[in-house]
Design an enzyme around this catalytic site. Structure first.
Site, PDB file in Angstrom:
ATOM      1  CE1 TYR B 180     -42.433  53.790 -62.441  1.00 50.93           C
ATOM      2  CE2 TYR B 180     -43.042  55.206 -64.779  1.00 50.93           C
ATOM      3  CZ  TYR B 180     -42.155  54.808 -63.392  1.00 50.93           C
ATOM      4  OH  TYR B 180     -41.197  55.372 -63.479  1.00 50.93           O
ATOM      5  CB  CYS B 181     -47.010  53.714 -58.365  1.00 54.00           C
ATOM      6  SG  CYS B 181     -48.284  52.347 -58.344  1.00 54.00           S
ATOM      7  NE  ARG B 182     -44.076  54.166 -53.312  1.00 51.11           N
ATOM      8  CZ  ARG B 182     -44.801  54.906 -52.330  1.00 51.11           C
ATOM      9  NH1 ARG B 182     -45.866  54.158 -51.705  1.00 51.11           N
ATOM     10  NH2 ARG B 182     -44.649  55.895 -52.170  1.00 51.11           N
ATOM     11  CB  CYS B 186     -48.009  50.454 -55.548  1.00 52.79           C
ATOM     12  SG  CYS B 186     -47.924  52.289 -55.058  1.00 52.79           S
ATOM     13  CB  ALA B 189     -50.293  53.314 -61.041  1.00 52.58           C
TER      14      ALA B 189
END
Lengths: 227, 227
Positions: B180-182, B186, B189
């Site tokens: 995962y990221c933001r 985003c 990921a």
DNA sequence: CTACTATTCAATTAATTAATTGAATAGTAG
DNA sequence: CTACTATTCAATTAATTAATTGAATAGTAG
């Protein structure tokens, strides 16, 4: 320099998000959203309530509509607008709550206006709900009846402010009365409390509106029945 | 005609609320808020990430600051900005969620960009958390380490995208990997999942960012430790 | 079909917002 | 103290937004 695909994607995403932001960047549109959060209304009615011309009201509604925040339906010559989804009312509330917590000026304006008008006591919502259920307190919804029907605090009775003076006999004198309206920046409930106290009732104002009640997971009813 | 006191009060209240609305009416400021929701950053760093000039970035940050949504502190010649309160990150998220639910164009843009890039499977958050706790799945936070330290999904390990290629050996091949990221817009990921799959790992992308996780009442940790 | 109602649209004018550019400011290394 | 860094400010230009006004549109009563 040609934008890379990721940058283009980002720009488009934030442009879309900004559609919502731009829609709520106007004091007039925020007031219209506040009103519509209480229930559907016609253009003329909204214009009257918000002190705007019908043309200007219509213009702002087109902008809200373009952002998909409101919807409209024709009823004869009338166009009735409504919030497109409960999530819009919830979003309006989250903007209002954020502003309340971040902008000292808003707090000052509000304190100055409401000073001496009512006793804003911290109301324990769960306790209030329990007392309502036991019939130990009367909760008054002093908004117009259409707003009451669209959604009201479970257990509240409808007694619009303009009719309060001549319907005082319907109210109990042996128990507390809690009056509410559209939320912390609506003055209907404060005026109701003032009038009630002048006639010897034990009354306080609840700052919450229906969206606040619902946001706290408390029961909201619809239609003419209290529960 | 002189405005009555109630009308003046209303006008002032909605003008205050509109301060928040105006602050979020710009795609550039929304991107800055998105970035700052992941952790504090300098002006130069923000400008770089958002593809803006430093002067323009600074101008937008002054506007966000005037609305009390961000704060700044000096660190030598650097000024580090942060969201003024977690409630600001939560508000940004509620705007994003509303836009996602109301604007079909946003959905189309996103689907078009992410098509074929990853398998967005509906992840049961509680089930994922349970599997993390049992050590049955690896959750990767592929954002920069400072963002990880500011707040990450409890149980996640930090493995920034730019370092992924040379640190593949650290990853288990016998269990699923969730990156995962933001948040949903985003691309870090998605890029991580692509790379992982090319090297034979069983990887999927979690659309949630930290603010989504927290909004669902799920545990978020800070600092260098996973939990 | 006419004359009304409510609403929306388009043109115009004014105000506000946004980006750029160069100057100004603040902090610091040497 | 000088020369650098990072950041902010002010002036300018361009774009966008807002309100008004009168026309246009849609619905309806008689």
């Amino acid at each position: 320099m040609m934008k890379n695909p990721k940058r283009m994607f980002k720009d488009r995403v934030y442009e879309q998000l900004a559609r919502i932001g731009k829609a709520v960047a106007s004091p007039q549109r925020l007031e219209l959203l506040d009103l519509l959060s209480q229930g559907p209304r016609t253009v003329e009615n909204l214009a009257q309530e918000a002190h705007l011309t019908v043309a200007n009201t219509s213009r702002h509604l087109q902008i809200l509509r373009a952002a998909r925040l409101v919807e409209a339906e024709k009823e004869g010559v009338f166009v009735r607008y409504r919030v497109a989804d409960e999530a819009v009312a919830d979003f309006f509330r989250s903007l209002r709550v954020l502003a309340a917590s971040r902008l000292a000026e808003l707090d000052q304006i509000t304190r100055h206006f409401f000073k001496d008008r009512d006793a804003l006591e911290p109301v324990d919502r769960q306790a209030l709900l329990a007392r309502v259920r036991k019939g130990l307190v009367t909760v008054l919804d002093v908004r117009p009846p259409e707003e009451y029907r669209s959604g009201h605090i479970a257990g509240a009775m409808s007694l619009p402010l303009h009719a309060l003076q001549e319907r005082l006999a319907e109210l109990p004198r042996n128990q507390d009365i809690v009056a509410y309206c559209r939320g912390p920046y609506c003055v209907l409930a404060a005026q109701a409390v003032e009038l009630l106290r002048e006639h010897g009732f034990r009354a306080v104002r609840l700052e919450d509106g229906v969206t606040d009640w619902r946001a706290h997971g408390l029961p909201v009813a619809r239609g003419d029945k209290a529960f």
